[in-house]
Design an enzyme around this catalytic site. Structure first.
Site, short mmCIF file in Angstrom:
data_model
loop_
_atom_site.label_atom_id
_atom_site.label_comp_id
_atom_site.label_asym_id
_atom_site.label_seq_id
_atom_site.Cartn_x
_atom_site.Cartn_y
_atom_site.Cartn_z
N GLU A 17 2.63 13.92 1.75
CA GLU A 17 1.93 14.31 -0.43
C GLU A 17 1.76 15.62 -0.01
OE1 GLU A 17 0.03 10.43 -1.53
OE2 GLU A 17 -0.22 10.86 0.46
N SER A 193 2.48 7.60 -1.81
CA SER A 193 3.25 7.94 -3.11
C SER A 193 4.27 7.08 -2.78
CB SER A 193 3.79 9.51 -2.41
OG SER A 193 3.61 10.61 -2.86
N TYR A 264 8.39 10.81 -8.84
CA TYR A 264 7.62 12.18 -8.85
C TYR A 264 9.19 12.85 -9.26
CZ TYR A 264 3.88 11.70 -5.44
OH TYR A 264 2.27 11.56 -5.29
N ARG A 303 -9.66 7.05 -8.08
CA ARG A 303 -8.29 6.71 -9.29
C ARG A 303 -8.67 5.21 -8.80
NH1 ARG A 303 -3.66 8.68 -9.22
NH2 ARG A 303 -2.71 6.76 -8.56
N ASP A 305 -6.46 1.40 -8.40
CA ASP A 305 -4.59 1.80 -9.61
C ASP A 305 -5.12 0.01 -10.34
OD1 ASP A 305 -4.78 3.84 -9.57
OD2 ASP A 305 -2.74 3.49 -8.26
N GLU A 317 -5.00 -0.88 -5.73
CA GLU A 317 -5.85 0.23 -4.55
C GLU A 317 -6.42 0.71 -4.70
OE1 GLU A 317 -3.33 2.56 -2.87
OE2 GLU A 317 -2.28 2.87 -4.56
N ASN A 319 -7.09 5.13 -4.80
CA ASN A 319 -6.70 6.75 -4.29
C ASN A 319 -8.32 7.38 -3.97
OD1 ASN A 319 -3.75 6.46 -4.10
ND2 ASN A 319 -4.88 5.11 -5.99
N GLY A 323 -4.23 12.37 -7.27
CA GLY A 323 -3.43 13.78 -7.92
C GLY A 323 -4.54 13.67 -8.75
N1 LIG Z 1 2.47 -5.98 -5.16
C1 LIG Z 1 3.06 -5.51 -5.96
N2 LIG Z 1 4.02 -6.62 -7.04
C2 LIG Z 1 4.66 -5.69 -7.54
N3 LIG Z 1 4.42 -4.32 -7.67
C3 LIG Z 1 3.78 -3.35 -6.92
C4 LIG Z 1 3.15 -4.08 -6.02
N4 LIG Z 1 3.08 -3.29 -4.65
C5 LIG Z 1 3.12 -1.65 -5.82
N5 LIG Z 1 3.60 -2.57 -6.58
C6 LIG Z 1 4.17 -1.29 -7.65
O1 LIG Z 1 4.92 0.03 -6.55
C7 LIG Z 1 3.34 1.04 -6.28
C8 LIG Z 1 3.10 1.34 -5.28
O2 LIG Z 1 2.26 0.30 -4.72
P1 LIG Z 1 1.41 1.14 -4.05
O3 LIG Z 1 1.09 0.08 -3.46
O4 LIG Z 1 0.22 1.86 -4.95
O5 LIG Z 1 1.25 2.24 -3.13
P2 LIG Z 1 1.10 4.05 -3.34
O6 LIG Z 1 -0.94 3.93 -2.17
O7 LIG Z 1 1.33 4.59 -2.03
O8 LIG Z 1 0.82 4.82 -4.35
C9 LIG Z 1 3.06 0.77 -7.46
O9 LIG Z 1 2.47 1.01 -8.47
C10 LIG Z 1 3.04 -0.38 -8.64
O10 LIG Z 1 4.29 -0.13 -9.70
MG LIG Z 2 -0.47 3.62 -6.17
#
Ligand SMILES: Nc1ncnc2c1ncn2[C@@H]1O[C@H](COP(=O)(O)OP(=O)(O)O)[C@@H](O)[C@H]1O
Ligand SMILES: [Mg+2]
Length: 371
Positions: A17, A193, A264, A303, A305, A317, A319, A323
Protein backbone atom coordinates in the site's frame (compact mmCIF):
# COMPACT_ATOMS: atom_id res chain seq x y z
CA UNK A 1 1.00 29.70 13.51
CA UNK A 2 -0.44 27.47 16.15
CA UNK A 3 0.92 26.30 19.48
CA UNK A 4 0.98 22.67 18.40
CA UNK A 5 4.37 20.93 18.20
CA UNK A 6 5.96 20.35 14.80
CA UNK A 7 4.26 17.52 12.90
CA UNK A 8 6.25 14.87 11.03
CA UNK A 9 4.17 12.95 8.50
CA UNK A 10 5.39 9.43 7.66
CA UNK A 11 4.39 8.26 4.20
CA UNK A 12 5.18 5.45 1.76
CA UNK A 13 6.46 2.41 3.58
CA UNK A 14 7.66 -1.05 2.54
CA UNK A 15 4.21 -2.48 1.86
CA UNK A 16 1.86 -3.13 -1.05
CA UNK A 17 0.00 0.00 0.00
CA UNK A 18 3.05 2.25 -0.47
CA UNK A 19 1.44 4.19 -3.31
CA UNK A 20 -1.86 4.79 -1.51
CA UNK A 21 0.11 5.99 1.49
CA UNK A 22 1.93 8.57 -0.63
CA UNK A 23 -1.43 10.00 -1.68
CA UNK A 24 -2.76 9.89 1.90
CA UNK A 25 0.40 11.34 3.45
CA UNK A 26 0.89 14.19 1.01
CA UNK A 27 -2.79 15.17 1.35
CA UNK A 28 -2.46 15.23 5.15
CA UNK A 29 0.82 17.17 5.04
CA UNK A 30 -0.56 19.75 2.61
CA UNK A 31 -3.72 20.23 4.69
CA UNK A 32 -1.79 20.68 7.93
CA UNK A 33 0.72 23.04 6.30
CA UNK A 34 -2.13 25.09 4.79
CA UNK A 35 -3.56 25.41 8.29
CA UNK A 36 -0.31 27.02 9.43
CA UNK A 37 1.43 24.07 11.04
CA UNK A 38 5.11 23.31 11.01
CA UNK A 39 5.11 20.11 8.89
CA UNK A 40 7.96 17.85 7.81
CA UNK A 41 7.48 14.83 5.56
CA UNK A 42 9.45 11.60 5.73
CA UNK A 43 9.13 9.14 2.87
CA UNK A 44 9.88 5.52 3.72
CA UNK A 45 10.94 3.77 0.54
CA UNK A 46 10.12 0.24 -0.53
CA UNK A 47 13.39 -1.00 0.98
CA UNK A 48 12.44 0.50 4.33
CA UNK A 49 14.91 3.43 4.22
CA UNK A 50 13.72 6.80 5.55
CA UNK A 51 14.11 10.06 3.59
CA UNK A 52 13.44 13.59 4.89
CA UNK A 53 11.82 15.71 2.18
CA UNK A 54 13.07 19.31 1.97
CA UNK A 55 11.44 21.73 4.42
CA UNK A 56 8.26 23.20 2.98
CA UNK A 57 7.88 20.42 0.39
CA UNK A 58 4.45 20.37 -1.28
CA UNK A 59 3.15 17.71 -3.61
CA UNK A 60 1.97 20.37 -6.09
CA UNK A 61 0.20 17.86 -8.30
CA UNK A 62 3.26 15.66 -8.80
CA UNK A 63 2.40 12.10 -9.84
CA UNK A 64 2.72 9.72 -6.91
CA UNK A 65 5.36 7.68 -8.78
CA UNK A 66 7.82 10.59 -8.35
CA UNK A 67 8.04 9.60 -4.69
CA UNK A 68 9.53 6.21 -5.67
CA UNK A 69 12.92 7.94 -5.79
CA UNK A 70 12.93 10.50 -2.97
CA UNK A 71 16.45 11.65 -3.91
CA UNK A 72 14.98 13.20 -7.06
CA UNK A 73 12.78 15.35 -4.83
CA UNK A 74 15.84 16.62 -2.98
CA UNK A 75 15.19 14.44 0.06
CA UNK A 76 18.01 13.75 2.49
CA UNK A 77 18.74 10.07 3.04
CA UNK A 78 18.67 7.16 2.93
CA UNK A 79 18.51 6.86 6.71
CA UNK A 80 18.18 3.54 8.51
CA UNK A 81 15.17 2.95 10.75
CA UNK A 82 17.35 3.19 13.85
CA UNK A 83 18.95 6.47 12.83
CA UNK A 84 15.58 7.89 11.80
CA UNK A 85 14.01 7.07 15.15
CA UNK A 86 17.02 8.60 16.92
CA UNK A 87 16.59 11.77 14.87
CA UNK A 88 12.90 12.01 15.75
CA UNK A 89 13.58 11.34 19.44
CA UNK A 90 16.33 13.98 19.57
CA UNK A 91 14.39 16.68 17.71
CA UNK A 92 13.84 19.86 19.70
CA UNK A 93 11.06 20.85 20.00
CA UNK A 94 9.74 17.29 20.21
CA UNK A 95 7.49 16.53 17.23
CA UNK A 96 4.31 14.54 16.97
CA UNK A 97 4.49 11.92 14.23
CA UNK A 98 1.48 11.53 11.95
CA UNK A 99 1.67 7.93 10.72
CA UNK A 100 0.09 7.99 7.27
CA UNK A 101 1.25 4.47 6.40
CA UNK A 102 -1.05 1.61 5.46
CA UNK A 103 -0.66 -2.13 5.80
CA UNK A 104 2.16 -4.21 7.29
CA UNK A 105 4.94 -2.22 9.02
CA UNK A 106 3.02 1.05 9.24
CA UNK A 107 -0.41 -0.02 10.42
CA UNK A 108 0.35 -3.26 12.27
CA UNK A 109 2.10 -1.95 15.38
CA UNK A 110 5.68 -2.14 14.09
CA UNK A 111 6.29 1.59 13.59
CA UNK A 112 4.10 2.30 16.60
CA UNK A 113 6.40 0.16 18.77
CA UNK A 114 9.53 1.89 17.45
CA UNK A 115 8.09 5.31 18.27
CA UNK A 116 6.75 4.13 21.61
CA UNK A 117 10.14 2.74 22.60
CA UNK A 118 11.80 6.04 21.73
CA UNK A 119 9.18 8.10 23.60
CA UNK A 120 7.99 9.88 20.46
CA UNK A 121 4.32 10.98 20.22
CA UNK A 122 2.40 9.47 17.31
CA UNK A 123 -1.13 9.46 15.92
CA UNK A 124 -3.68 6.69 16.02
CA UNK A 125 -3.85 3.38 17.77
CA UNK A 126 -1.07 2.00 19.94
CA UNK A 127 0.93 -1.17 19.45
CA UNK A 128 -1.59 -3.80 20.51
CA UNK A 129 -4.65 -2.29 18.83
CA UNK A 130 -2.70 -1.76 15.62
CA UNK A 131 -1.53 -5.38 15.58
CA UNK A 132 -5.01 -6.72 16.27
CA UNK A 133 -6.61 -4.41 13.73
CA UNK A 134 -4.24 -5.67 11.05
CA UNK A 135 -4.85 -9.34 11.79
CA UNK A 136 -8.26 -10.35 10.47
CA UNK A 137 -8.27 -13.57 12.53
CA UNK A 138 -7.44 -11.92 15.87
CA UNK A 139 -9.94 -9.16 15.15
CA UNK A 140 -12.72 -11.63 14.37
CA UNK A 141 -11.97 -13.76 17.42
CA UNK A 142 -12.24 -10.72 19.70
CA UNK A 143 -15.39 -9.42 18.05
CA UNK A 144 -17.09 -12.79 18.11
CA UNK A 145 -16.13 -12.99 21.77
CA UNK A 146 -18.29 -9.97 22.59
CA UNK A 147 -21.10 -11.10 20.35
CA UNK A 148 -20.58 -8.86 17.33
CA UNK A 149 -21.86 -10.27 14.02
CA UNK A 150 -18.82 -11.44 12.07
CA UNK A 151 -18.98 -13.78 9.08
CA UNK A 152 -17.91 -17.33 9.95
CA UNK A 153 -14.37 -18.33 8.99
CA UNK A 154 -11.63 -20.95 9.23
CA UNK A 155 -7.93 -20.28 9.78
CA UNK A 156 -5.28 -22.07 7.73
CA UNK A 157 -1.62 -21.81 8.79
CA UNK A 158 0.77 -22.32 5.86
CA UNK A 159 2.73 -25.05 7.63
CA UNK A 160 -0.41 -27.06 8.29
CA UNK A 161 -1.45 -26.76 4.64
CA UNK A 162 2.00 -27.92 3.59
CA UNK A 163 1.97 -30.87 5.98
CA UNK A 164 -1.62 -32.05 5.59
CA UNK A 165 -3.40 -30.45 2.69
CA UNK A 166 -5.86 -33.35 2.32
CA UNK A 167 -7.22 -32.83 5.83
CA UNK A 168 -7.41 -29.05 5.38
CA UNK A 169 -9.21 -29.52 2.06
CA UNK A 170 -11.73 -31.86 3.68
CA UNK A 171 -12.35 -29.43 6.55
CA UNK A 172 -12.85 -26.50 4.22
CA UNK A 173 -15.17 -28.54 2.02
CA UNK A 174 -17.29 -29.40 5.05
CA UNK A 175 -17.19 -25.77 6.18
CA UNK A 176 -18.30 -24.57 2.74
CA UNK A 177 -21.05 -27.18 2.56
CA UNK A 178 -22.44 -26.12 5.95
CA UNK A 179 -22.84 -22.48 4.90
CA UNK A 180 -25.72 -20.87 3.07
CA UNK A 181 -23.37 -20.23 0.14
CA UNK A 182 -20.75 -22.79 -0.87
CA UNK A 183 -18.31 -20.17 -2.11
CA UNK A 184 -15.37 -19.12 0.07
CA UNK A 185 -13.46 -15.85 0.28
CA UNK A 186 -9.82 -16.76 0.87
CA UNK A 187 -7.52 -14.01 2.20
CA UNK A 188 -4.13 -13.52 3.78
CA UNK A 189 -4.65 -12.74 7.49
CA UNK A 190 -2.58 -9.57 7.68
CA UNK A 191 -2.79 -7.48 4.54
CA UNK A 192 -5.03 -4.88 2.94
CA UNK A 193 -6.15 -3.44 -0.39
CA UNK A 194 -7.70 -6.83 -1.25
CA UNK A 195 -4.23 -8.10 -2.21
CA UNK A 196 -3.90 -11.88 -2.23
CA UNK A 197 -7.68 -12.44 -2.00
CA UNK A 198 -9.56 -14.96 -4.12
CA UNK A 199 -13.23 -15.81 -4.39
CA UNK A 200 -13.30 -19.60 -4.51
CA UNK A 201 -16.33 -20.63 -6.57
CA UNK A 202 -15.78 -24.39 -6.21
CA UNK A 203 -13.28 -26.72 -4.48
CA UNK A 204 -11.08 -27.00 -7.58
CA UNK A 205 -10.04 -23.38 -7.04
CA UNK A 206 -9.00 -23.82 -3.41
CA UNK A 207 -5.36 -24.82 -3.90
CA UNK A 208 -4.65 -21.84 -6.15
CA UNK A 209 -6.40 -19.47 -3.76
CA UNK A 210 -4.39 -20.67 -0.77
CA UNK A 211 -1.14 -20.54 -2.73
CA UNK A 212 -1.93 -16.93 -3.57
CA UNK A 213 -2.74 -16.03 0.06
CA UNK A 214 0.45 -17.76 1.27
CA UNK A 215 2.54 -15.68 -1.14
CA UNK A 216 1.78 -12.79 1.21
CA UNK A 217 1.37 -14.30 4.66
CA UNK A 218 1.93 -17.49 6.63
CA UNK A 219 -1.68 -17.45 7.81
CA UNK A 220 -4.76 -17.47 5.59
CA UNK A 221 -8.44 -17.42 6.37
CA UNK A 222 -11.42 -18.72 4.44
CA UNK A 223 -14.70 -16.91 5.03
CA UNK A 224 -18.18 -17.81 3.94
CA UNK A 225 -18.91 -15.73 0.85
CA UNK A 226 -21.75 -13.25 1.27
CA UNK A 227 -23.25 -12.79 -2.18
CA UNK A 228 -24.60 -9.41 -3.18
CA UNK A 229 -23.26 -7.74 -0.05
CA UNK A 230 -23.15 -3.96 0.11
CA UNK A 231 -19.86 -2.44 1.37
CA UNK A 232 -20.55 0.07 4.15
CA UNK A 233 -17.97 2.00 6.17
CA UNK A 234 -18.19 3.92 9.44
CA UNK A 235 -15.62 6.50 10.59
CA UNK A 236 -14.61 6.54 14.26
CA UNK A 237 -12.72 9.51 15.71
CA UNK A 238 -11.83 9.97 19.36
CA UNK A 239 -10.38 8.37 22.40
CA UNK A 240 -11.66 6.47 25.43
CA UNK A 241 -15.26 7.30 26.24
CA UNK A 242 -15.34 10.24 23.82
CA UNK A 243 -15.96 8.73 20.40
CA UNK A 244 -17.58 10.35 17.41
CA UNK A 245 -19.02 8.18 14.67
CA UNK A 246 -19.78 9.23 11.12
CA UNK A 247 -21.41 7.44 8.24
CA UNK A 248 -22.07 4.86 7.07
CA UNK A 249 -20.66 5.64 3.68
CA UNK A 250 -20.99 3.14 0.88
CA UNK A 251 -18.83 1.78 -1.88
CA UNK A 252 -20.36 0.37 -4.99
CA UNK A 253 -17.73 -1.86 -6.53
CA UNK A 254 -17.33 -2.11 -10.27
CA UNK A 255 -16.14 -5.72 -9.90
CA UNK A 256 -17.42 -9.04 -8.54
CA UNK A 257 -16.07 -7.89 -5.18
CA UNK A 258 -14.21 -4.80 -4.04
CA UNK A 259 -10.83 -6.04 -5.28
CA UNK A 260 -7.59 -4.14 -5.84
CA UNK A 261 -8.53 -2.84 -9.28
CA UNK A 262 -11.98 -1.80 -8.10
CA UNK A 263 -10.36 0.11 -5.24
CA UNK A 264 -7.74 2.00 -7.19
CA UNK A 265 -8.85 2.30 -10.82
CA UNK A 266 -10.35 5.74 -11.24
CA UNK A 267 -14.03 5.56 -12.13
CA UNK A 268 -14.43 1.81 -11.54
CA UNK A 269 -16.15 2.11 -8.18
CA UNK A 270 -18.42 4.75 -6.75
CA UNK A 271 -18.52 6.03 -3.21
CA UNK A 272 -21.15 7.86 -1.23
CA UNK A 273 -20.54 9.50 2.14
CA UNK A 274 -24.14 8.79 3.07
CA UNK A 275 -25.37 5.26 2.42
CA UNK A 276 -29.07 4.71 2.01
CA UNK A 277 -29.93 2.67 5.07
CA UNK A 278 -32.71 2.93 7.60
CA UNK A 279 -32.24 5.01 10.75
CA UNK A 280 -32.27 1.80 12.78
CA UNK A 281 -29.52 0.29 10.61
CA UNK A 282 -27.49 3.48 10.87
CA UNK A 283 -27.72 3.34 14.65
CA UNK A 284 -26.79 -0.36 14.75
CA UNK A 285 -23.82 0.15 12.43
CA UNK A 286 -22.50 2.95 14.63
CA UNK A 287 -22.97 0.94 17.78
CA UNK A 288 -21.10 -2.05 16.34
CA UNK A 289 -18.34 0.23 15.04
CA UNK A 290 -17.94 1.73 18.51
CA UNK A 291 -17.84 -1.71 20.12
CA UNK A 292 -15.30 -3.02 17.60
CA UNK A 293 -13.06 0.01 18.09
CA UNK A 294 -13.24 -0.43 21.86
CA UNK A 295 -12.69 -4.17 21.89
CA UNK A 296 -9.34 -3.83 20.11
CA UNK A 297 -8.41 -0.88 22.32
CA UNK A 298 -8.38 1.54 19.39
CA UNK A 299 -7.31 5.14 19.80
CA UNK A 300 -7.54 8.29 17.70
CA UNK A 301 -9.33 7.04 14.62
CA UNK A 302 -10.34 4.03 12.57
CA UNK A 303 -12.65 3.02 9.78
CA UNK A 304 -14.89 0.07 10.52
CA UNK A 305 -16.12 -1.84 7.47
CA UNK A 306 -19.34 -3.78 7.12
CA UNK A 307 -21.08 -6.02 4.65
CA UNK A 308 -24.83 -5.59 4.42
CA UNK A 309 -26.54 -8.69 3.07
CA UNK A 310 -30.19 -7.91 2.59
CA UNK A 311 -31.18 -6.74 6.06
CA UNK A 312 -28.32 -8.58 7.76
CA UNK A 313 -25.43 -6.49 9.08
CA UNK A 314 -22.05 -8.24 9.15
CA UNK A 315 -18.93 -6.68 10.64
CA UNK A 316 -16.08 -7.18 8.17
CA UNK A 317 -12.88 -5.53 9.39
CA UNK A 318 -11.30 -2.52 11.06
CA UNK A 319 -8.66 -0.30 9.48
CA UNK A 320 -6.70 1.60 12.11
CA UNK A 321 -5.09 3.78 9.41
CA UNK A 322 -7.67 3.94 6.63
CA UNK A 323 -7.14 5.54 3.24
CA UNK A 324 -6.75 9.27 3.74
CA UNK A 325 -6.75 10.55 0.20
CA UNK A 326 -8.84 13.65 -0.51
CA UNK A 327 -11.56 11.40 -1.99
CA UNK A 328 -11.36 8.64 0.63
CA UNK A 329 -14.49 8.02 2.64
CA UNK A 330 -12.80 8.14 6.05
CA UNK A 331 -11.76 11.82 6.08
CA UNK A 332 -14.81 13.00 4.14
CA UNK A 333 -17.58 11.29 6.15
CA UNK A 334 -17.06 13.60 9.19
CA UNK A 335 -18.28 16.48 6.99
CA UNK A 336 -21.74 15.59 8.30
CA UNK A 337 -20.49 16.76 11.71
CA UNK A 338 -19.03 19.94 10.23
CA UNK A 339 -15.46 18.65 10.07
CA UNK A 340 -13.33 19.45 7.03
CA UNK A 341 -10.47 17.18 5.90
CA UNK A 342 -8.10 19.54 7.72
CA UNK A 343 -10.20 19.48 10.89
CA UNK A 344 -10.05 15.68 10.91
CA UNK A 345 -6.24 15.77 10.62
CA UNK A 346 -5.92 18.32 13.43
CA UNK A 347 -8.29 16.41 15.70
CA UNK A 348 -6.18 13.28 15.22
CA UNK A 349 -2.99 15.20 16.03
CA UNK A 350 -4.56 16.66 19.18
CA UNK A 351 -5.65 13.24 20.42
CA UNK A 352 -2.07 12.00 19.91
CA UNK A 353 -0.67 14.91 21.90
CA UNK A 354 -3.11 14.29 24.76
CA UNK A 355 -2.37 10.57 24.88
CA UNK A 356 1.37 11.17 24.88
CA UNK A 357 1.07 13.61 27.77
CA UNK A 358 -1.16 11.22 29.72
CA UNK A 359 1.28 8.32 29.25
CA UNK A 360 4.40 10.24 30.20
CA UNK A 361 3.14 10.83 33.72
CA UNK A 362 2.41 7.16 34.30
CA UNK A 363 5.81 5.58 33.93
CA UNK A 364 6.91 3.76 37.08
CA UNK A 365 10.47 3.38 38.25
CA UNK A 366 11.60 0.81 40.84
CA UNK A 367 11.67 3.59 43.44
CA UNK A 368 7.90 4.05 42.99
CA UNK A 369 7.13 0.49 44.09
CA UNK A 370 5.72 -0.27 47.55
CA UNK A 371 8.29 -1.41 50.10
N1 LIG B 1 -16.85 -12.93 3.08
C1 LIG B 1 -17.05 -12.05 2.08
N2 LIG B 1 -18.15 -12.10 1.31
C2 LIG B 1 -18.37 -11.21 0.33
N3 LIG B 1 -17.53 -10.23 -0.01
C3 LIG B 1 -16.40 -10.10 0.73
C4 LIG B 1 -16.11 -11.00 1.82
N4 LIG B 1 -14.92 -10.63 2.35
C5 LIG B 1 -14.49 -9.58 1.64
N5 LIG B 1 -15.37 -9.25 0.66
C6 LIG B 1 -15.21 -8.16 -0.31
O1 LIG B 1 -13.84 -7.94 -0.53
C7 LIG B 1 -13.45 -6.63 -0.10
C8 LIG B 1 -12.08 -6.67 0.56
O2 LIG B 1 -12.08 -7.55 1.66
P1 LIG B 1 -11.44 -7.14 3.05
O3 LIG B 1 -11.58 -8.28 3.98
O4 LIG B 1 -11.99 -5.85 3.48
O5 LIG B 1 -9.89 -7.01 2.70
P2 LIG B 1 -8.88 -5.76 2.76
O6 LIG B 1 -8.33 -5.75 4.14
O7 LIG B 1 -7.84 -6.10 1.77
O8 LIG B 1 -9.67 -4.53 2.46
C9 LIG B 1 -14.56 -6.19 0.83
O9 LIG B 1 -14.65 -4.79 0.83
C10 LIG B 1 -15.78 -6.86 0.21
O10 LIG B 1 -16.26 -6.13 -0.90
MG1 LIG C 1 -11.33 -3.88 3.44
Amino acid sequence: MTDRPPIVVLLGGPSAEHDVSIVSGTAIADALADAGHDVAQVVIDLDGAWWWLPAGHRRDGRPQSVYDDPALLGASGPTTVGAAIDRLAAADPAPVVFIALHGPFGEDGTVQALLEAAGVAYTGSGVAASAIGMDKTLFKRLCRGIGLPVVDWREIPADRWAADSAAVRAELDAFAASAEDRRLMVKPARLGSSVGMTLVHDPSELDGALAEAFRHDTLALAETYLPGARDLEVAVIGSGAKLELYGPGEIVSGHEFYDYAAKYTAGLSETSTRAEVTDAQRATLKKIARDAFRVIGGDGFSRVDFLLVGERIVLSEINTIPGFTPISLFPTMPAEGGYSFTDVCIRIVDIAIERHAARAGRRLSPADLPR
